[in-house]
Motif scaffolding. Structure first.
Motif, PDB file in Angstrom:
ATOM      1  N   GLU A 273       0.945  -1.301  -0.014  1.00  0.00           N
ATOM      2  CA  GLU A 273       0.094   0.075  -0.009  1.00  0.00           C
ATOM      3  C   GLU A 273       0.751   1.265   0.045  1.00  0.00           C
ATOM      4  OE1 GLU A 273      -2.519   1.455   3.458  1.00  0.00           O
ATOM      5  OE2 GLU A 273      -4.069   0.266   2.272  1.00  0.00           O
ATOM      6  N   GLY A 274       1.991   1.260   0.878  1.00  0.00           N
ATOM      7  CA  GLY A 274       2.683   2.429   0.837  1.00  0.00           C
ATOM      8  C   GLY A 274       3.912   2.244  -0.084  1.00  0.00           C
ATOM      9  N   ALA A 275       4.861   1.442  -0.030  1.00  0.00           N
ATOM     10  CA  ALA A 275       5.983   1.397  -0.971  1.00  0.00           C
ATOM     11  C   ALA A 275       5.724   0.739  -2.203  1.00  0.00           C
ATOM     12  CB  ALA A 275       7.047   0.475  -0.186  1.00  0.00           C
ATOM     13  N   GLY A 276       4.708   0.030  -2.057  1.00  0.00           N
ATOM     14  CA  GLY A 276       4.278  -0.585  -3.518  1.00  0.00           C
ATOM     15  C   GLY A 276       3.914   0.637  -4.393  1.00  0.00           C
ATOM     16  N   GLY A 277       3.094   1.670  -3.867  1.00  0.00           N
ATOM     17  CA  GLY A 277       2.849   2.683  -4.667  1.00  0.00           C
ATOM     18  C   GLY A 277       3.941   3.403  -5.206  1.00  0.00           C
ATOM     19  N   ALA A 278       4.977   3.622  -4.289  1.00  0.00           N
ATOM     20  CA  ALA A 278       6.206   4.262  -4.804  1.00  0.00           C
ATOM     21  C   ALA A 278       6.880   3.475  -5.945  1.00  0.00           C
ATOM     22  CB  ALA A 278       6.975   4.283  -3.660  1.00  0.00           C
ATOM     23  N   VAL A 279       6.889   2.306  -5.933  1.00  0.00           N
ATOM     24  CA  VAL A 279       7.297   1.389  -7.010  1.00  0.00           C
ATOM     25  C   VAL A 279       6.596   1.523  -8.110  1.00  0.00           C
ATOM     26  CG1 VAL A 279       7.520  -1.082  -7.749  1.00  0.00           C
ATOM     27  CG2 VAL A 279       8.466  -0.303  -5.452  1.00  0.00           C
ATOM     28  N   PHE A 280       5.206   1.605  -8.381  1.00  0.00           N
ATOM     29  CA  PHE A 280       4.598   1.819  -9.376  1.00  0.00           C
ATOM     30  C   PHE A 280       4.587   3.169  -9.845  1.00  0.00           C
ATOM     31  CE2 PHE A 280       0.516   3.461 -11.456  1.00  0.00           C
ATOM     32  CZ  PHE A 280       0.202   2.446 -12.042  1.00  0.00           C
ATOM     33  N   PHE A 281       4.817   4.454  -9.457  1.00  0.00           N
ATOM     34  CA  PHE A 281       5.268   5.411  -9.979  1.00  0.00           C
ATOM     35  C   PHE A 281       6.392   5.503 -10.291  1.00  0.00           C
ATOM     36  CE2 PHE A 281       1.129   6.737  -7.939  1.00  0.00           C
ATOM     37  CZ  PHE A 281       0.450   7.540  -8.885  1.00  0.00           C
ATOM     38  N   ALA A 282       7.493   5.142  -9.636  1.00  0.00           N
ATOM     39  CA  ALA A 282       8.791   5.221 -10.080  1.00  0.00           C
ATOM     40  C   ALA A 282       9.025   4.378 -11.490  1.00  0.00           C
ATOM     41  CB  ALA A 282       9.702   4.354  -8.886  1.00  0.00           C
ATOM     42  N   GLY A 283       8.410   3.080 -11.419  1.00  0.00           N
ATOM     43  CA  GLY A 283       8.476   2.239 -12.680  1.00  0.00           C
ATOM     44  C   GLY A 283       7.770   2.904 -13.796  1.00  0.00           C
ATOM     45  N   GLY A 284       6.782   3.778 -13.486  1.00  0.00           N
ATOM     46  CA  GLY A 284       5.990   4.599 -14.557  1.00  0.00           C
ATOM     47  C   GLY A 284       6.844   5.585 -15.253  1.00  0.00           C
ATOM     48  N   THR A 285       7.619   6.302 -14.314  1.00  0.00           N
ATOM     49  CA  THR A 285       8.624   7.502 -14.943  1.00  0.00           C
ATOM     50  C   THR A 285       9.428   6.775 -15.926  1.00  0.00           C
ATOM     51  OG1 THR A 285      10.152   7.232 -12.984  1.00  0.00           O
ATOM     52  CG2 THR A 285       8.170   8.737 -12.829  1.00  0.00           C
ATOM     53  N   VAL A 286       9.873   5.738 -15.469  1.00  0.00           N
ATOM     54  CA  VAL A 286      10.951   4.985 -16.468  1.00  0.00           C
ATOM     55  C   VAL A 286      10.162   4.702 -17.685  1.00  0.00           C
ATOM     56  CG1 VAL A 286      12.532   3.173 -16.882  1.00  0.00           C
ATOM     57  CG2 VAL A 286      12.229   3.971 -14.460  1.00  0.00           C
ATOM     58  N   VAL A 287       9.284   3.990 -17.736  1.00  0.00           N
ATOM     59  CA  VAL A 287       8.332   3.832 -18.891  1.00  0.00           C
ATOM     60  C   VAL A 287       8.078   4.963 -19.578  1.00  0.00           C
ATOM     61  CG1 VAL A 287       6.191   2.755 -19.966  1.00  0.00           C
ATOM     62  CG2 VAL A 287       7.503   1.721 -18.048  1.00  0.00           C
ATOM     63  N   ILE A 288       7.424   5.918 -19.135  1.00  0.00           N
ATOM     64  CA  ILE A 288       7.345   7.442 -19.703  1.00  0.00           C
ATOM     65  C   ILE A 288       8.591   7.759 -20.440  1.00  0.00           C
ATOM     66  CG2 ILE A 288       7.024   9.974 -18.974  1.00  0.00           C
ATOM     67  CD1 ILE A 288       4.684   8.927 -17.367  1.00  0.00           C
ATOM     68  N   ALA A 289       9.816   7.787 -19.677  1.00  0.00           N
ATOM     69  CA  ALA A 289      11.191   8.455 -20.297  1.00  0.00           C
ATOM     70  C   ALA A 289      11.373   7.515 -21.637  1.00  0.00           C
ATOM     71  CB  ALA A 289      12.131   8.416 -19.418  1.00  0.00           C
ATOM     72  N   LEU A 290      11.176   6.105 -21.384  1.00  0.00           N
ATOM     73  CA  LEU A 290      11.500   5.279 -22.624  1.00  0.00           C
ATOM     74  C   LEU A 290      10.512   5.326 -23.719  1.00  0.00           C
ATOM     75  CD1 LEU A 290      12.728   2.234 -20.475  1.00  0.00           C
ATOM     76  CD2 LEU A 290      14.280   3.712 -22.072  1.00  0.00           C
ATOM     77  N   VAL A 529       9.028  16.600 -23.654  1.00  0.00           N
ATOM     78  CA  VAL A 529       7.930  15.744 -23.174  1.00  0.00           C
ATOM     79  C   VAL A 529       8.184  14.876 -21.950  1.00  0.00           C
ATOM     80  CG1 VAL A 529       6.881  13.538 -24.056  1.00  0.00           C
ATOM     81  CG2 VAL A 529       7.309  15.533 -25.444  1.00  0.00           C
ATOM     82  N   VAL A 530       9.439  14.348 -21.583  1.00  0.00           N
ATOM     83  CA  VAL A 530       9.967  13.371 -20.741  1.00  0.00           C
ATOM     84  C   VAL A 530       9.794  14.143 -19.343  1.00  0.00           C
ATOM     85  CG1 VAL A 530      11.862  12.497 -19.655  1.00  0.00           C
ATOM     86  CG2 VAL A 530      11.440  11.989 -22.052  1.00  0.00           C
ATOM     87  N   VAL A 531      10.177  15.445 -19.304  1.00  0.00           N
ATOM     88  CA  VAL A 531      10.208  16.243 -18.351  1.00  0.00           C
ATOM     89  C   VAL A 531       8.980  16.613 -17.974  1.00  0.00           C
ATOM     90  CG1 VAL A 531      10.889  18.342 -17.209  1.00  0.00           C
ATOM     91  CG2 VAL A 531      12.578  17.255 -18.642  1.00  0.00           C
ATOM     92  N   LEU A 532       7.916  17.098 -18.926  1.00  0.00           N
ATOM     93  CA  LEU A 532       6.626  17.471 -18.539  1.00  0.00           C
ATOM     94  C   LEU A 532       5.963  16.265 -18.097  1.00  0.00           C
ATOM     95  CD1 LEU A 532       6.090  20.049 -21.181  1.00  0.00           C
ATOM     96  CD2 LEU A 532       6.193  20.564 -18.885  1.00  0.00           C
ATOM     97  N   LEU A 533       5.828  15.095 -18.754  1.00  0.00           N
ATOM     98  CA  LEU A 533       5.080  13.795 -18.279  1.00  0.00           C
ATOM     99  C   LEU A 533       5.740  13.446 -16.895  1.00  0.00           C
ATOM    100  CD1 LEU A 533       4.548  12.128 -21.695  1.00  0.00           C
ATOM    101  CD2 LEU A 533       3.050  13.589 -20.458  1.00  0.00           C
ATOM    102  N   SER A 534       6.904  13.448 -16.886  1.00  0.00           N
ATOM    103  CA  SER A 534       7.333  12.934 -15.341  1.00  0.00           C
ATOM    104  C   SER A 534       6.764  13.861 -14.389  1.00  0.00           C
ATOM    105  CB  SER A 534       8.988  12.872 -15.534  1.00  0.00           C
ATOM    106  OG  SER A 534       9.293  11.929 -16.488  1.00  0.00           O
ATOM    107  N   ALA A 535       7.113  15.027 -14.382  1.00  0.00           N
ATOM    108  CA  ALA A 535       6.532  16.043 -13.635  1.00  0.00           C
ATOM    109  C   ALA A 535       4.957  15.799 -13.300  1.00  0.00           C
ATOM    110  CB  ALA A 535       6.746  17.335 -13.909  1.00  0.00           C
ATOM    111  N   LEU A 536       4.299  15.402 -14.328  1.00  0.00           N
ATOM    112  CA  LEU A 536       2.734  15.130 -14.144  1.00  0.00           C
ATOM    113  C   LEU A 536       2.382  14.153 -13.336  1.00  0.00           C
ATOM    114  CD1 LEU A 536       0.100  16.148 -14.833  1.00  0.00           C
ATOM    115  CD2 LEU A 536       0.194  14.695 -17.063  1.00  0.00           C
TER     116      LEU A 536
END
Length: 750
Positions: A273-290, A529-536
């Protein structure tokens, strides 16, 4: 989002055997599928709309078999004693040519005794083999058959080296030893971090399963789309690093909750619930950047980006499902098999002051001085990046043990450096000119103009297509393919004004010229695009616009240090030997020239590194901000929250970063120069990001911003969906006497 992830983690913990079996079966099935059906790979280096692509299309459509995408091989012959011109050796060459014609897909074999096929010394010759309808996945087998066919030539004392017309970036990269080294080093770090073998093996096992699934999916995708040859090694590097890191963050949180007396299944639920959410968003930033590499306008880079992202998605999925399943199955046995000389370690959330907490308190007490110090150090690390030299990397930088390197050196010795990357010039004749002017006069005119271009060493005899509308020349320059001056020759040839003829330039050098121009044109768009989407994404995670955009911009700082390191090692040549690069022949024979030699960096590498590094750097930002936010919600004291957040995550982030660094350093052992560049850049950036930036720069700026860190306009707070990963204090009870402060903080968001 947090509650949903918590329910998912709780379900996986209660049904651990089912989840574990499902992941193992999936990984085994995908791996078996790649073994049965193969892993087709294809480096699509076409650049739609470019001049080099137009030249390639005209050559493919107008000049018949052997000029399509089937491939071209060269057999370089070298007579160390005597020459190639002798009855015995000529008969051996004829026999070899006859055998080569029997190899599947071979449609044309050019003798070395033709004009331009023999060096002036008559000791080096080139036997050119053209193929049609050849699939890239079977090029290696074709190369072996051609090599076997020229055995009669070798029997006469002549060295025969087979090489294709690709670059080091085109060569198939096999994985294996570096992954094993990386896993071994990661296991050592995990043993030191947790002190128990069982806990250390959980992230390792999860990463192996994740990597097996990811590589299996990528391998089978090769039957549907063009999968670059670099995809497997990039997926291994990134997938292995993030897979271990994400499991590490979850496991650390779970062990703290267990130490505080929380029941196993409840601890798993709170962890996801806590650290898992951080993992989800952290992985999301990597996918967005790629994924932003889809805008690069370069098919190879575009495909490499989204396919590499598959390994990150697999790492996130296994972290949110397989890790909770393993934690539920192991229960308190997660702390079993403790290492000798490592006594019981207090893992609770309030286990006392740590070194990182002391650092956080020290930074919070003098933020301006820390900010100035961190900025000065990062500026010094990034300064060498101004000297970063981009350019195509040719086979002259390949490993000395490879046939491609030996063929390159023989060609350079016999025919000059430009022979390793000739320009393919296709003249497209206007219909009216082709009728009114005899083709022979037009061909002569074009050949004369090409020969007069500065930097052109040789122009081959022309070939005219069957329609009489196109004419083909092979132009050898005075410069090696990696020499920037070769780009200038491409521009000069394209600038020729021949009445009634449109000249198009293709080939390796021209293609890289067009790729560099296209990437330079699209780079600002990709970065934006990477900076803006990651910030969002961070805004959705923390509901704090200032923190979100500051974090996105802060990640750009670590990129400067990475590019500075690349410049020092490759552009200035101060560490090229240390990473296993061999000096090219052009480096000379002096001690200094072979110790310090520059290596060009392909123009698409910085953009690819930007996308990967930006996403990976955001991982640590998300975990640090999550902890700081939760501490702030407990106390309402920003300065204290920064110190507590750094203290709570410092050791875990450091361990995670150390794992990333050793994994990336292990990949530097690959003989491929492209992999070495990525290994150096990724390792330096992660090391700088986890220490100077997360340990000093980010805490200092957060202290200076105060409560503005978590400010959010009321109108924005109303429209943002409730996806926050740090909307509560990890279910910890607030410290005594601070319930009112916490209530004020949480209600201020409403």
């Amino acid at each position: 989002m947090a509650r949903l992830l918590g329910r998912l983690g709780g379900w996986c913990a209660r049904h651990g055997r089912v989840v574990l079996a499902a992941w193992i079966i999936l990984a085994a099935a995908l791996t078996a599928g790649t073994l049965v059906f193969g892993r087709p790979v294809s480096n699509n280096v076409s650049i739609p709309g470019s001049d080099a692509q137009r030249a390639h299309d005209l050559m493919r459509d107008g000049f018949g078999p052997g000029y399509d995408t089937g491939g071209t091989f060269q057999v370089v012959l070298y007579a160390a004693n005597g020459t190639l011109v002798s009855d015995e050796r000529e008969r051996a060459v004829d026999t070899a040519m006859t055998r080569i014609r029997e190899v599947p897909h071979v449609v044309q074999v050019d003798t070395p005794y033709r004009m331009g096929g023999m060096s002036p010394s008559l000791a080096i010759g080139v036997l050119t083999v053209r193929l049609s309808g050849q699939e890239e996945g079977t090029l290696a087998e074709t190369s072996r058959r051609i090599s076997a066919a020229v055995q009669p030539v070798r029997a006469t004392g002549v060295e025969a080296v087979v090489a294709d017309n690709g670059t080091p970036a085109d060569k198939e990269i096999t994985t294996g030893s570096s992954e094993i080294i990386g896993l071994a080093c990661a296991l050592l770090v995990l043993l030191l971090a947790f002190g128990t073998l069982v806990a250390a093996m959980v992230p390792i096992f999860t990463a192996i399963v994740s990597l097996g699934v990811g590589l299996g999916v990528i391998g089978l995708l090769g039957h549907l789309v063009d999968v670059p040859k670099q995809a497997s090694v990039m997926a291994s590097m990134i997938g292995l690093g993030v897979g271990i890191d994400y499991a590490l963050f979850l496991l650390s949180r779970h062990r703290k909750l267990l130490a505080d007396g929380v029941p196993v299944h409840e601890s798993v639920r709170r962890t996801t619930e806590g650290a898992g959410g951080a993992v989800f968003f952290a992985g999301g930033t990597v996918v967005i950047a790629l994924s932003a590499l889809l805008l690069a306008g370069f098919p190879l880079l575009r495909t490499l980006g989204w396919i590499t992202g598959i390994s990150v998605v697999c790492a996130v999925l296994t972290s949110l499902t397989l890790v909770p399943a393993l934690l539920g199955l192991l229960g308190h046995r997660i702390n079993a098999l403790r290492l000798p000389f490592t006594g019981p370690r207090r893992e609770g959330a309030h286990s006392g002051t740590t070194g990182w907490a002391a650092l956080g308190t020290w930074v919070a007490g003098r933020p301006w001085r820390v900010l100035a110090l961190a900025a000065a150090v990062l500026g010094a690390l990034a300064a060498p990046a101004l000297g970063l030299k981009l350019g195509p990397i040719d086979d002259g930088y390949a490993d000395r043990g490879q046939d491609a390197r030996r063929a390159y050196e023989l060609m350079e010795a016999g025919f000059g450096p430009g022979s390793n990357g000739p320009l393919i010039v296709v003249g497209e004749l206007d219909a009216k000119v082709a009728v009114s002017d005899p083709p022979a006069q037009i061909v002569t005119r074009i050949g004369d103009r090409l020969a007069d271009v500065p930097g052109v060493a040789h122009v081959s005899p022309a070939k005219i297509d069957v329609s009489g509308r196109s004419v083909l020349f092979s132009v050898v320059t005075d410069y090696a393919p990696s020499d920037p001056r070769a780009f200038g020759v491409v521009g000069e040839v394209r600038g020729l004004d021949v009445p009634g003829v449109r000249l198009h330039v293709g080939g390796e050098v021209a293609g890289m010229t067009d790729a560099s121009d296209r990437i330079a044109e699209r780079t600002p768009t990709v970065i934006g695009v990477v900076v803006l989407l990651s910030a969002l994404l961070l805004l959705l995670a923390f509901r704090a616009p200032i923190v979100a955009f500051k974090a996105a911009l802060m990640n750009l700082v670590s990129l400067g240090a990475a590019f500075g390191a690349l410049a020092i090692v490759f552009s200035y040549g101060l560490g090229s030997r240390l990473v296993g690069m061999d000096p090219p022949v052009s480096a000379g024979g002096s001690y200094l020239s072979t110790l310090f030699f520059t290596v060009p960096i392909d123009s698409y590498v910085p953009l690819m590194l930007f996308a990967v590094l930006f996403g990976l750097s955001m991982d640590y930002e998300v975990f640090l901000l999550t902890s700081v936010r939760q501490a702030f919600l407990r106390s309402g004291d920003n300065r204290r929250a920064v110190a507590e957040g750094l203290g709570a995550t410092g050791r875990v982030i450091t361990s995670a970063a150390l794992i990333m660094v050793v994994v990336f350093v292990a990949f530097i052992a690959y003989p491929d120069p492209l992999v070495k560049v990525f290994g150096v850049g990724l390792a330096v950036a992660i090391a700088v990001d986890a220490t100077i930036i997360r340990g000093l720069l980010v805490p200092a700026t957060m202290v200076l911003l105060g409560r503005l860190n978590w400010w959010c306009p009321a109108w924005l707070d109303r429209i943002l969906p409730d996806l926050s990963v740090a909307g509560h204090g990890e279910d910890d009870d607030p410290p005594s006497g601070q319930d009112q402060d916490r209530t004020l903080v949480t209600t201020s968001r409403s």
